[in-house]
Design a protein around this motif. Structure first.
Motif, PDB file in Angstrom:
ATOM      1  N   MET A 176      31.833  49.531  47.172  1.00  0.00           N
ATOM      2  CA  MET A 176      31.664  48.722  45.987  1.00  0.00           C
ATOM      3  C   MET A 176      30.185  48.741  45.601  1.00  0.00           C
ATOM      4  SD  MET A 176      32.483  44.698  45.557  1.00  0.00           S
ATOM      5  CE  MET A 176      34.073  45.011  46.229  1.00  0.00           C
ATOM      6  N   LYS A 177      29.940  49.014  44.349  1.00  0.00           N
ATOM      7  CA  LYS A 177      28.568  49.082  43.869  1.00  0.00           C
ATOM      8  C   LYS A 177      28.211  47.811  43.127  1.00  0.00           C
ATOM      9  CE  LYS A 177      28.181  53.973  43.797  1.00  0.00           C
ATOM     10  NZ  LYS A 177      27.197  54.372  44.716  1.00  0.00           N
ATOM     11  N   ALA A 178      26.933  47.460  43.157  1.00  0.00           N
ATOM     12  CA  ALA A 178      26.473  46.237  42.511  1.00  0.00           C
ATOM     13  C   ALA A 178      26.664  46.304  41.003  1.00  0.00           C
ATOM     14  CB  ALA A 178      25.007  45.986  42.847  1.00  0.00           C
ATOM     15  N   GLN A 179      26.534  47.495  40.420  1.00  0.00           N
ATOM     16  CA  GLN A 179      26.709  47.618  38.973  1.00  0.00           C
ATOM     17  C   GLN A 179      28.148  47.291  38.568  1.00  0.00           C
ATOM     18  OE1 GLN A 179      24.288  48.006  36.736  1.00  0.00           O
ATOM     19  NE2 GLN A 179      25.885  47.598  35.253  1.00  0.00           N
ATOM     20  N   GLU A 180      29.107  47.686  39.384  1.00  0.00           N
ATOM     21  CA  GLU A 180      30.506  47.343  39.107  1.00  0.00           C
ATOM     22  C   GLU A 180      30.680  45.831  39.103  1.00  0.00           C
ATOM     23  OE1 GLU A 180      32.873  49.208  42.101  1.00  0.00           O
ATOM     24  OE2 GLU A 180      32.111  51.199  41.644  1.00  0.00           O
ATOM     25  N   LEU A 181      29.996  45.153  40.003  1.00  0.00           N
ATOM     26  CA  LEU A 181      30.108  43.701  40.094  1.00  0.00           C
ATOM     27  C   LEU A 181      29.431  43.022  38.908  1.00  0.00           C
ATOM     28  CD1 LEU A 181      29.427  43.237  43.888  1.00  0.00           C
ATOM     29  CD2 LEU A 181      31.615  43.108  42.718  1.00  0.00           C
ATOM     30  N   ARG A 182      28.340  43.584  38.442  1.00  0.00           N
ATOM     31  CA  ARG A 182      27.624  42.973  37.310  1.00  0.00           C
ATOM     32  C   ARG A 182      28.454  43.014  36.033  1.00  0.00           C
ATOM     33  NH1 ARG A 182      23.129  45.812  39.717  1.00  0.00           N
ATOM     34  NH2 ARG A 182      21.872  44.300  40.833  1.00  0.00           N
ATOM     35  N   ASP A 183      29.371  43.973  35.942  1.00  0.00           N
ATOM     36  CA  ASP A 183      30.215  44.100  34.764  1.00  0.00           C
ATOM     37  C   ASP A 183      31.364  43.099  34.759  1.00  0.00           C
ATOM     38  OD1 ASP A 183      28.605  46.177  33.927  1.00  0.00           O
ATOM     39  OD2 ASP A 183      29.892  47.723  34.796  1.00  0.00           O
ATOM     40  N   LYS A 184      31.601  42.435  35.876  1.00  0.00           N
ATOM     41  CA  LYS A 184      32.719  41.498  35.982  1.00  0.00           C
ATOM     42  C   LYS A 184      32.313  40.104  35.512  1.00  0.00           C
ATOM     43  CE  LYS A 184      35.169  43.820  39.677  1.00  0.00           C
ATOM     44  NZ  LYS A 184      35.938  43.635  40.891  1.00  0.00           N
ATOM     45  N   THR A 185      33.320  39.317  35.144  1.00  0.00           N
ATOM     46  CA  THR A 185      33.086  37.934  34.733  1.00  0.00           C
ATOM     47  C   THR A 185      32.913  37.072  35.989  1.00  0.00           C
ATOM     48  OG1 THR A 185      35.427  37.361  34.753  1.00  0.00           O
ATOM     49  CG2 THR A 185      34.532  38.274  32.692  1.00  0.00           C
ATOM     50  N   PRO A 186      32.342  35.885  35.839  1.00  0.00           N
ATOM     51  CA  PRO A 186      32.195  35.004  37.006  1.00  0.00           C
ATOM     52  C   PRO A 186      33.533  34.682  37.681  1.00  0.00           C
ATOM     53  CG  PRO A 186      30.790  34.249  35.242  1.00  0.00           C
ATOM     54  CD  PRO A 186      31.628  35.358  34.681  1.00  0.00           C
ATOM     55  N   GLU A 187      34.587  34.538  36.879  1.00  0.00           N
ATOM     56  CA  GLU A 187      35.905  34.254  37.464  1.00  0.00           C
ATOM     57  C   GLU A 187      36.398  35.434  38.300  1.00  0.00           C
ATOM     58  OE1 GLU A 187      39.063  32.344  38.778  1.00  0.00           O
ATOM     59  OE2 GLU A 187      37.489  31.417  37.565  1.00  0.00           O
ATOM     60  N   GLN A 188      36.198  36.640  37.811  1.00  0.00           N
ATOM     61  CA  GLN A 188      36.585  37.827  38.565  1.00  0.00           C
ATOM     62  C   GLN A 188      35.775  37.945  39.849  1.00  0.00           C
ATOM     63  OE1 GLN A 188      35.847  40.715  35.481  1.00  0.00           O
ATOM     64  NE2 GLN A 188      38.041  40.995  35.081  1.00  0.00           N
ATOM     65  N   LEU A 189      34.505  37.564  39.786  1.00  0.00           N
ATOM     66  CA  LEU A 189      33.664  37.604  40.982  1.00  0.00           C
ATOM     67  C   LEU A 189      34.159  36.615  42.029  1.00  0.00           C
ATOM     68  CD1 LEU A 189      30.116  37.919  39.417  1.00  0.00           C
ATOM     69  CD2 LEU A 189      31.332  39.643  40.742  1.00  0.00           C
ATOM     70  N   ARG A 190      34.557  35.412  41.578  1.00  0.00           N
ATOM     71  CA  ARG A 190      35.086  34.429  42.525  1.00  0.00           C
ATOM     72  C   ARG A 190      36.370  34.926  43.178  1.00  0.00           C
ATOM     73  NH1 ARG A 190      32.642  30.842  38.932  1.00  0.00           N
ATOM     74  NH2 ARG A 190      34.389  30.796  37.477  1.00  0.00           N
ATOM     75  N   GLU A 191      37.237  35.561  42.390  1.00  0.00           N
ATOM     76  CA  GLU A 191      38.471  36.115  42.947  1.00  0.00           C
ATOM     77  C   GLU A 191      38.165  37.208  43.957  1.00  0.00           C
ATOM     78  OE1 GLU A 191      40.751  37.407  39.601  1.00  0.00           O
ATOM     79  OE2 GLU A 191      41.092  35.358  38.873  1.00  0.00           O
ATOM     80  N   GLN A 192      37.200  38.049  43.639  1.00  0.00           N
ATOM     81  CA  GLN A 192      36.790  39.127  44.551  1.00  0.00           C
ATOM     82  C   GLN A 192      36.237  38.543  45.850  1.00  0.00           C
ATOM     83  OE1 GLN A 192      36.961  42.485  43.668  1.00  0.00           O
ATOM     84  NE2 GLN A 192      36.307  43.076  45.701  1.00  0.00           N
ATOM     85  N   LEU A 193      35.451  37.476  45.735  1.00  0.00           N
ATOM     86  CA  LEU A 193      34.873  36.840  46.915  1.00  0.00           C
ATOM     87  C   LEU A 193      35.967  36.267  47.810  1.00  0.00           C
ATOM     88  CD1 LEU A 193      32.289  35.990  48.387  1.00  0.00           C
ATOM     89  CD2 LEU A 193      32.328  33.889  47.028  1.00  0.00           C
ATOM     90  N   VAL A 194      36.947  35.616  47.208  1.00  0.00           N
ATOM     91  CA  VAL A 194      38.052  35.055  47.992  1.00  0.00           C
ATOM     92  C   VAL A 194      38.808  36.170  48.710  1.00  0.00           C
ATOM     93  CG1 VAL A 194      40.289  33.902  47.801  1.00  0.00           C
ATOM     94  CG2 VAL A 194      38.312  32.976  46.606  1.00  0.00           C
ATOM     95  N   ALA A 195      39.066  37.258  48.015  1.00  0.00           N
ATOM     96  CA  ALA A 195      39.786  38.380  48.626  1.00  0.00           C
ATOM     97  C   ALA A 195      38.996  38.980  49.783  1.00  0.00           C
ATOM     98  CB  ALA A 195      40.079  39.439  47.576  1.00  0.00           C
ATOM     99  N   LEU A 196      37.695  39.123  49.603  1.00  0.00           N
ATOM    100  CA  LEU A 196      36.870  39.692  50.666  1.00  0.00           C
ATOM    101  C   LEU A 196      36.797  38.765  51.877  1.00  0.00           C
ATOM    102  CD1 LEU A 196      33.980  41.227  48.566  1.00  0.00           C
ATOM    103  CD2 LEU A 196      35.585  42.477  50.004  1.00  0.00           C
TER     104      LEU A 196
END
Length: 68
Positions: free
Chosen positions: A1-21
């Motif tokens: 996973m690259k940081a640029q991919e994460l920067r393109d996501k919304t805060p809600e998507q980031l929270r979902e990704q964090l929960v999954a990880l």
């Protein structure tokens, strides 16, 4: 996973990704404790991905605070 991919996501998507990880990290720790873990390198990469997500979330929060 690259940081640029994460920067393109919304805060809600980031929270979902964090929960999954975090769920994946828990499952990997559980597998390690029971002796079923095959790839110990995956634990390290999941920890780093969690750190990347948290970093991007903090950057977005700081940008939002300074822009107001």
């Amino acid at each position: 996973m690259k940081a640029q991919e994460l920067r393109d996501k919304t805060p809600e998507q980031l929270r979902e990704q964090l929960v999954a990880l975090k769920k994946e990290a828990f499952n990997l720790r559980f597998q390690q404790a029971t002796g079923q873990l095959e790839s110990t390198a995956r634990m390290r990469s999941v920890r780093k991905d969690v750190a990347r997500v948290l970093t991007v979330m903090n950057q977005k929060a700081a940008d939002a605070a300074t822009s107001q």
